[in-house]
Design an enzyme around this catalytic site. Structure first.
Site, PDB file in Angstrom:
ATOM      1  CE1 TYR A  36      -2.985  -3.045   0.528  1.00 13.58           C
ATOM      2  CE2 TYR A  36      -3.181  -2.628   2.878  1.00 13.58           C
ATOM      3  CZ  TYR A  36      -3.591  -3.481   1.764  1.00 13.58           C
ATOM      4  OH  TYR A  36      -4.462  -4.432   1.902  1.00 13.58           O
ATOM      5  CG  HIS A 106      -0.448  -8.710   0.211  1.00 12.27           C
ATOM      6  ND1 HIS A 106      -0.242  -7.137   0.401  1.00 12.27           N
ATOM      7  CD2 HIS A 106      -1.770  -8.593   0.190  1.00 12.27           C
ATOM      8  CE1 HIS A 106      -1.316  -6.565   0.085  1.00 12.27           C
ATOM      9  NE2 HIS A 106      -2.125  -7.512  -0.242  1.00 12.27           N
ATOM     10  N   PRO A 186     -14.819  -5.541   3.030  1.00  8.63           N
ATOM     11  CG  PRO A 186     -15.013  -4.893   5.379  1.00  8.63           C
ATOM     12  CD  PRO A 186     -14.005  -4.896   4.247  1.00  8.63           C
ATOM     13  CG  LEU A 187     -18.190  -1.691   4.141  1.00  3.72           C
ATOM     14  CD1 LEU A 187     -17.798  -0.072   4.516  1.00  3.72           C
ATOM     15  CD2 LEU A 187     -19.705  -2.082   4.658  1.00  3.72           C
ATOM     16  CG  PHE A 191     -21.923  -2.456  -4.574  1.00  5.74           C
ATOM     17  CD1 PHE A 191     -22.382  -1.626  -5.774  1.00  5.74           C
ATOM     18  CD2 PHE A 191     -22.660  -3.504  -4.380  1.00  5.74           C
ATOM     19  CE1 PHE A 191     -23.507  -2.023  -6.474  1.00  5.74           C
ATOM     20  CE2 PHE A 191     -23.581  -4.092  -4.927  1.00  5.74           C
ATOM     21  CZ  PHE A 191     -24.281  -3.185  -6.006  1.00  5.74           C
TER      22      PHE A 191
END
Length: 316
Positions: A36, A106, A186-187, A191
């Site tokens: 990241y 990862h 998780p979202l 969306f």
């Protein structure tokens, strides 16, 4: 927190403020990764949690082929133990800490036996530089092989109301072996918050622009899921995001979703999911209604999906 989906770079000071406010609100589990940024999110997190480092759990992830001097991405993966040791030393400096509470691979490197990776994790745990280790999007046999060398603490996979793939094999494997499960996205990359509608189009550089589940052809169908979530949100006096997170947490007590955000209001909203409860009957009813919604399109472009569910090279 180094770059939004829409590619803008958020205010570093505000990211620190969100991290610290989250802690004040009871959040103690912070997820980062070498990839990241690369490297930049680890720096932001290290700066952000510095005042209370010993009161929180910090996780990070290694495995992509990233130049340790420049942070430049190189093609493919790299989980060779000699390379990972250098990565961990860099992580400790960027995170401003003497240990990483939970360190994930990862993505599984098909060229490196998982026994070599797990063996290194065992050594780093003995040295005190890592406290626990995990795997992200791994092949099932790779999990068993790693777990045989040193117990795996957690598996991190995409899992949400829009992508329930782990329910088939990964979550049962976690239950069998006593491994925690951490759903990323998780979202559903926003969306499931209800912010996206049938007319939404994504900017160049936004990963959602190349996910076929959000294509103009598939969005209208897939929004049936959002309608369902909004219905339950109204029933339980919560927001769609809170319902989506609470549903995940209601599946198993050892499932810990990690919603990411660069917005203070969204962090506070997400954290409010902890107060939303589903009874066993509500979970059954919600899941039955969920089964009536068929999601069209792939969760990721093939160039990314090819790194999921990979099995490591056999140990010779």
């Amino acid at each position: 927190m180094s770059r939004k989906y829409t590619t803008e770079v958020p205010s570093r000071t505000e990211m620190h403020h969100i991290i610290r406010t989250a802690f004040d609100q009871g959040v103690t589990f912070y997820d980062a990764a070498e990839a990241y940024g690369p490297h930049e999110v680890e720096r932001i997190l290290g700066e952000g949690v510095a005042p209370f480092r010993d009161k929180v759990v910090i996780t990070s992830k290694f495995g992509w082929n990233i130049d340790q001097e420049t942070g430049a991405r190189r093609p493919g993966l790299n989980s060779r133990p000699d390379h990972v040791r250098k990565v961990v030393e860099g992580m400790l400096k960027r995170l401003r800490t003497d240990r990483i509470d939970l360190l994930y691979q990862h993505r599984v490197d098909p060229a490196v036996p998982i026994e070599d990776v797990a063996g290194l994790m065992k050594d780093l745990i003995t040295e005190g530089k890592v406290l626990h280790y995990g795997l992200s999007e791994p092949g099932l046999q790779t999990v068993r092989r790693a777990h045989a060398v040193h117990p795996v603490t957690a598996i991190q996979n995409e899992y949400s109301l829009i992508w329930r793939g782990p329910e088939k094999e990964v979550i049962p494997l976690c239950e069998e072996l006593g491994i925690g499960f951490v759903p990323w996205s998780p979202l559903g990359v926003q969306f499931l918050t209800g912010w996206i509608d049938a007319n939404t189009r994504f900017a160049p550089g936004d990963i959602r622009a190349v996910e076929s589940r959000f294509s103009p052809e598939n969005l209208p169908n897939n929004l049936k899921l959002v309608d369902l979530v909004k219905k339950w949100a109204a029933q339980k006096e919560a927001t769609p995001a809170q319902i989506s997170l609470a549903w995940l947490m209601a599946q198993k007590p050892w499932i810990v979703p990690i919603p990411g955000t660069t917005q203070m209001a969204h962090m506070l909203e997400n954290n409010g999911a902890d107060h939303v409860r589903f009874s066993a009957e509500e979970v059954r009813q919600f899941t039955a209604e969920l089964a009536q919604v068929e999601i069209k399109g792939e969760r990721l472009p093939q160039m990314v999906l090819q790194f999921s569910g990979v099995e490591a090279a056999p140990k010779k």
